[in-house]
Design a protein around this motif. Structure first.
Motif, PDB file in Angstrom:
ATOM      1  N   LEU B  37       1.610  12.817  -0.275  1.00  0.00           N
ATOM      2  CA  LEU B  37       2.561  11.863   0.280  1.00  0.00           C
ATOM      3  C   LEU B  37       2.353  10.504  -0.381  1.00  0.00           C
ATOM      4  N   GLY B  38       3.214   9.578  -0.066  1.00  0.00           N
ATOM      5  CA  GLY B  38       2.951   8.205  -0.479  1.00  0.00           C
ATOM      6  C   GLY B  38       3.871   7.669  -1.544  1.00  0.00           C
ATOM      7  N   TYR B  39       4.957   8.386  -1.841  1.00  0.00           N
ATOM      8  CA  TYR B  39       5.871   7.886  -2.870  1.00  0.00           C
ATOM      9  C   TYR B  39       6.934   6.939  -2.308  1.00  0.00           C
ATOM     10  N   ASN B  40       6.971   6.822  -0.991  1.00  0.00           N
ATOM     11  CA  ASN B  40       8.011   5.978  -0.385  1.00  0.00           C
ATOM     12  C   ASN B  40       7.414   4.876   0.469  1.00  0.00           C
ATOM     13  N   HIS B  41       6.162   4.540   0.218  1.00  0.00           N
ATOM     14  CA  HIS B  41       5.507   3.588   1.118  1.00  0.00           C
ATOM     15  C   HIS B  41       6.206   2.236   1.063  1.00  0.00           C
ATOM     16  N   ARG B  42       6.600   1.729   2.239  1.00  0.00           N
ATOM     17  CA  ARG B  42       7.363   0.491   2.263  1.00  0.00           C
ATOM     18  C   ARG B  42       6.628  -0.637   2.996  1.00  0.00           C
ATOM     19  N   GLY B  43       5.455  -0.334   3.524  1.00  0.00           N
ATOM     20  CA  GLY B  43       4.684  -1.384   4.196  1.00  0.00           C
ATOM     21  C   GLY B  43       5.320  -1.902   5.461  1.00  0.00           C
ATOM     22  N   ILE B  44       5.996  -1.020   6.199  1.00  0.00           N
ATOM     23  CA  ILE B  44       6.720  -1.468   7.390  1.00  0.00           C
ATOM     24  C   ILE B  44       5.770  -1.931   8.491  1.00  0.00           C
ATOM     25  N   GLU B  45       4.662  -1.197   8.671  1.00  0.00           N
ATOM     26  CA  GLU B  45       3.755  -1.566   9.765  1.00  0.00           C
ATOM     27  C   GLU B  45       3.201  -2.971   9.547  1.00  0.00           C
ATOM     28  N   LYS B  46       2.823  -3.259   8.308  1.00  0.00           N
ATOM     29  CA  LYS B  46       2.273  -4.579   8.009  1.00  0.00           C
ATOM     30  C   LYS B  46       3.357  -5.639   8.180  1.00  0.00           C
ATOM     31  N   ALA B  47       4.564  -5.317   7.723  1.00  0.00           N
ATOM     32  CA  ALA B  47       5.660  -6.284   7.829  1.00  0.00           C
ATOM     33  C   ALA B  47       5.967  -6.603   9.289  1.00  0.00           C
ATOM     34  N   CYS B  48       5.771  -5.622  10.185  1.00  0.00           N
ATOM     35  CA  CYS B  48       6.023  -5.850  11.617  1.00  0.00           C
ATOM     36  C   CYS B  48       5.081  -6.910  12.169  1.00  0.00           C
ATOM     37  N   GLU B  49       3.889  -7.002  11.583  1.00  0.00           N
ATOM     38  CA  GLU B  49       2.913  -7.965  12.102  1.00  0.00           C
ATOM     39  C   GLU B  49       3.299  -9.390  11.737  1.00  0.00           C
ATOM     40  N   GLU B  50       4.204  -9.542  10.783  1.00  0.00           N
ATOM     41  CA  GLU B  50       4.573 -10.885  10.353  1.00  0.00           C
ATOM     42  C   GLU B  50       5.925 -11.307  10.906  1.00  0.00           C
ATOM     43  N   ARG B  51       6.469 -10.488  11.815  1.00  0.00           N
ATOM     44  CA  ARG B  51       7.773 -10.810  12.368  1.00  0.00           C
ATOM     45  C   ARG B  51       7.693 -10.895  13.880  1.00  0.00           C
ATOM     46  N   SER B  52       8.592 -11.678  14.468  1.00  0.00           N
ATOM     47  CA  SER B  52       8.633 -11.725  15.926  1.00  0.00           C
ATOM     48  C   SER B  52       9.139 -10.374  16.433  1.00  0.00           C
ATOM     49  N   TYR B  53       8.974 -10.139  17.736  1.00  0.00           N
ATOM     50  CA  TYR B  53       9.318  -8.817  18.269  1.00  0.00           C
ATOM     51  C   TYR B  53      10.782  -8.460  18.017  1.00  0.00           C
ATOM     52  N   ILE B  54      11.660  -9.469  18.161  1.00  0.00           N
ATOM     53  CA  ILE B  54      13.090  -9.203  17.931  1.00  0.00           C
ATOM     54  C   ILE B  54      13.332  -8.805  16.477  1.00  0.00           C
ATOM     55  N   GLN B  55      12.699  -9.546  15.571  1.00  0.00           N
ATOM     56  CA  GLN B  55      12.880  -9.239  14.140  1.00  0.00           C
ATOM     57  C   GLN B  55      12.283  -7.885  13.803  1.00  0.00           C
ATOM     58  N   ALA B  56      11.094  -7.608  14.383  1.00  0.00           N
ATOM     59  CA  ALA B  56      10.417  -6.342  14.096  1.00  0.00           C
ATOM     60  C   ALA B  56      11.242  -5.168  14.593  1.00  0.00           C
ATOM     61  N   MET B  57      11.980  -5.384  15.701  1.00  0.00           N
ATOM     62  CA  MET B  57      12.786  -4.291  16.249  1.00  0.00           C
ATOM     63  C   MET B  57      13.825  -3.818  15.231  1.00  0.00           C
ATOM     64  N   TYR B  58      14.459  -4.779  14.546  1.00  0.00           N
ATOM     65  CA  TYR B  58      15.463  -4.382  13.545  1.00  0.00           C
ATOM     66  C   TYR B  58      14.811  -3.712  12.343  1.00  0.00           C
ATOM     67  N   LEU B  59      13.591  -4.131  12.053  1.00  0.00           N
ATOM     68  CA  LEU B  59      12.882  -3.506  10.932  1.00  0.00           C
ATOM     69  C   LEU B  59      12.499  -2.075  11.284  1.00  0.00           C
ATOM     70  N   VAL B  60      11.981  -1.888  12.506  1.00  0.00           N
ATOM     71  CA  VAL B  60      11.558  -0.557  12.952  1.00  0.00           C
ATOM     72  C   VAL B  60      12.761   0.382  13.019  1.00  0.00           C
ATOM     73  N   GLU B  61      13.910  -0.181  13.383  1.00  0.00           N
ATOM     74  CA  GLU B  61      15.129   0.618  13.433  1.00  0.00           C
ATOM     75  C   GLU B  61      15.440   1.211  12.063  1.00  0.00           C
ATOM     76  N   ARG B  62      15.003   0.517  11.025  1.00  0.00           N
ATOM     77  CA  ARG B  62      15.286   0.968   9.667  1.00  0.00           C
ATOM     78  C   ARG B  62      14.179   1.825   9.072  1.00  0.00           C
ATOM     79  N   VAL B  63      13.243   2.266   9.916  1.00  0.00           N
ATOM     80  CA  VAL B  63      12.242   3.228   9.443  1.00  0.00           C
ATOM     81  C   VAL B  63      12.976   4.480   8.980  1.00  0.00           C
ATOM     82  N   CYS B  64      13.941   4.927   9.792  1.00  0.00           N
ATOM     83  CA  CYS B  64      14.693   6.129   9.466  1.00  0.00           C
ATOM     84  C   CYS B  64      16.177   5.828   9.561  1.00  0.00           C
ATOM     85  N   GLY B  65      16.934   6.366   8.642  1.00  0.00           N
ATOM     86  CA  GLY B  65      18.374   6.142   8.685  1.00  0.00           C
ATOM     87  C   GLY B  65      19.072   7.029   9.675  1.00  0.00           C
ATOM     88  N   ILE B  66      18.443   8.156  10.017  1.00  0.00           N
ATOM     89  CA  ILE B  66      19.108   9.107  10.890  1.00  0.00           C
ATOM     90  C   ILE B  66      18.621   8.975  12.327  1.00  0.00           C
TER      91      ILE B  66
END
Lengths: 129, 408
Positions: B37-66
């Motif tokens: 695994l590891g060809y699609n790593h986007r660093g989402i978990e780390k990015a969530c730590e640098e965003r407010s909860y509202i911002q992180a929610m939209y980021l987490v929503e984009r973990v998966c398109g489906i």
């Protein structure tokens, strides 16, 4: 009962039906009322609280003060994810979603939307003595 | 005949997303499979730590398109648990309706993809045409076809009007009729049955041992569903069956998914009938008090798990996401054994994989005792330039040439 060609009937009836696809560039697809398209900024309503800037997930909004109670907004449409959180955050409804979704551009600089502030109100005339 | 290894991926026409599978073959028969695994790593978990909860929610929503609603709801459930927010009943019902609509669109999508992988493109065309109905409904309810953006901390952003609910019931009638037809196709069409039966077999015991989740596990007779076992949102108020099957193969997984579609329609009808009146949101604080929460959610692909640790500020200290595909990937290696090479695409597709959602930070511990070290970005860059120079490619020359061309 097991039989082959189960979908054959469906395929044949489809010959006599309207196509399921739309001739898109020629026939425009209408978006539902709640669609979140390009954001419109209403400069007269903005009070410069910058809540939209704070809540924007991609930091694509910049509100700058250009004069007394006059604000200018800058949107980076290439960064915007069209979540319309700014529309929800705005306490004065100075931002609204539009149904505009055809936003592709060939040049990146065209994706920067600047909504200029309203011109300042004319100076009150000197009181007549 | 000697065994030989075939690499499939990271880039391969059979895969929809980059992932690396190394398949050991004896003739046409698969002996074993190894994956990286590891060809699609986007660093989402780390990015969530640098965003407010509202911002992180939209980021987490984009973990998966489906399963975007799954991830955002799972995350927001954890945040609301830490903040001690009780969201209004109407908001819970709306979230549940969207969740079930998402399951319908995901399962119809899977049916089409599975049809495509076995060369039954007719099924792909018709199931995706029917999927448009549910996509349009989602767009009308939430404002978008994917990444619905319906959740907010403390409720939902948009209410559902009476007209929408009436329209929803009509949609359910249309889709139910179509799904009955697909069930007929799945149980009567001989080419489909013969192509899928016995492919990707995994025993009940192996499924339990490897910790598979969702329809993959239920198709091997594992009666497990978070919606029933640990009810969240409005699932405790409605009745539904957990569909299981004992075929243990790809055919079983098809039957489970089309069976679940029928349950979704009945659930949405119950939700529409029972939806209470009232507000859809409560006021949520910007700063979430310190604490931690663990949230489970039955996404269309299986159990989704989010862990959130808050430290009293408006940003999360740690967010951990375990997408359902990660739990299912282990079982794919077992499913592959003793199958033909030509079955690889459908076996991988049968777990409804979402490799981009799965990729979190991974650390490979080399058990062979080879060197382990952490390299800085700069050192890695120097190392790679040096490596290419040894191969006869000098980036300094290339860069100089490029600059000249740019000037000309």
């Amino acid at each position: 009962m097991i039989k082959p060609g189960k979908m054959l009937r469906e395929v044949l009836t489809s010959f006599f039906q309207k196509p399921a696809t739309v001739l898109y560039p020629y026939v425009k697809v209408l978006m539902p009322d709640r669609f979140r398209g390009k954001i419109r900024f209403l400069a007269t309503l903005c009070i410069g609280c910058k809540l939209c800037m704070r809540d924007c997930p991609t930091n694509c909004i910049t509100i700058t003060k250009v004069g007394d109670k006059r604000f200018q907004a800058e949107f980076d449409l290439d960064q915007c994810i069209y979540c319309a959180q700014c529309v929800d955050s705005c306490p004065k409804k100075a931002l609204e979603s539009t149904a505009d979704y055809e936003l592709a551009q060939l040049q990146r600089n065209k994706l920067k939307m600047i909504y200029h502030a309203e011109p300042p109100p004319p100076q009150a005339a000197a009181p007549i003595e | 005949m000697a065994n030989f290894k075939i690499p499939i991926g990271p880039q391969h026409p059979a895969l929809k997303e980059p992932e690396s599978f190394t398949i050991t073959l004896n003739g046409e028969t698969i002996i074993e499979m190894d994956m990286r695994l590891g060809y699609n790593h986007r660093g989402i978990e780390k990015a969530c730590e640098e965003r407010s909860y509202i911002q992180a929610m939209y980021l987490v929503e984009r973990v998966c398109g489906i399963c975007s609603h799954s991830h955002s709801t799972c995350f927001i459930q954890a945040v609301e648990e830490i903040a001690g927010l009780a969201i209004p009943a109407r908001a819970q019902y709306i979230r549940t309706i969207i969740a079930e609509l998402e399951r319908i669109h995901s399962h119809l999508l899977w049916l089409g993809v599975a049809g495509h992988e076995i060369g039954f493109d007719t099924l792909l065309m018709y199931s995706w045409r029917d999927r448009e109905v549910v996509m349009d409904t989602l767009a009308a309810l939430t404002g978008n076809r994917v990444n619905y953006g319906i959740n907010t901390i403390g409720g939902v952003r948009r209410d559902i009007s009476k007209e929408h609910l009436a329209g929803l019931l009509k949609t359910m009638d249309i889709l139910e009729e179509r799904t009955k037809y697909y069930i007929e196709v799945a149980s009567e069409e001989i080419t489909l049955i013969q192509r899928l039966s016995g492919v990707g077999f995994i025993s009940h015991e192996d499924t339990v041992m490897l910790g598979a989740v969702g329809p993959t596990a239920r198709a091997s007779g594992v009666d497990r569903d978070i919606r029933r076992d640990d009810p969240y949102l409005a699932y405790k108020d409605i009745e539904f069956q957990v569909i299981t099957d004992t075929h243990n193969d790809v055919y079983g997984r098809t039957l489970v998914r089309v069976g679940e579609l029928m349950q979704c329609y009945s659930m949405i009808r119950q939700l529409v009938a029972k939806i209470p009146e009232g507000p859809v949101t409560v006021k949520a604080p910007r700063k979430i008090p310190a604490g931690e929460a663990f949230s489970r959610y039955e996404a269309p692909r299986g159990e989704d798990v989010h862990y959130v640790k808050a430290n009293g500020t408006d940003k999360a200290e740690r967010v951990k996401i375990r997408a359902p595909t990660l739990a299912n990937l282990q079982s794919v290696a077992r499913m592959m054994e003793n199958n033909r090479l030509a079955d690889v695409p459908i076996i991988i597709a049968a777990i409804d994989p979402c490799f981009s959602c799965t990729d979190r930070m991974i650390r490979i511990n080399d058990t062979a005792g080879r060197r382990k070290e952490t390299i800085s970005w700069q050192a890695l860059r120097t190392h790679s330039l040096e490596w290419y120079r040894k191969q006869g490619v000098d980036f300094k020359d290339l860069n100089a040439k490029m600059r000249q061309r740019m000037k000309a």
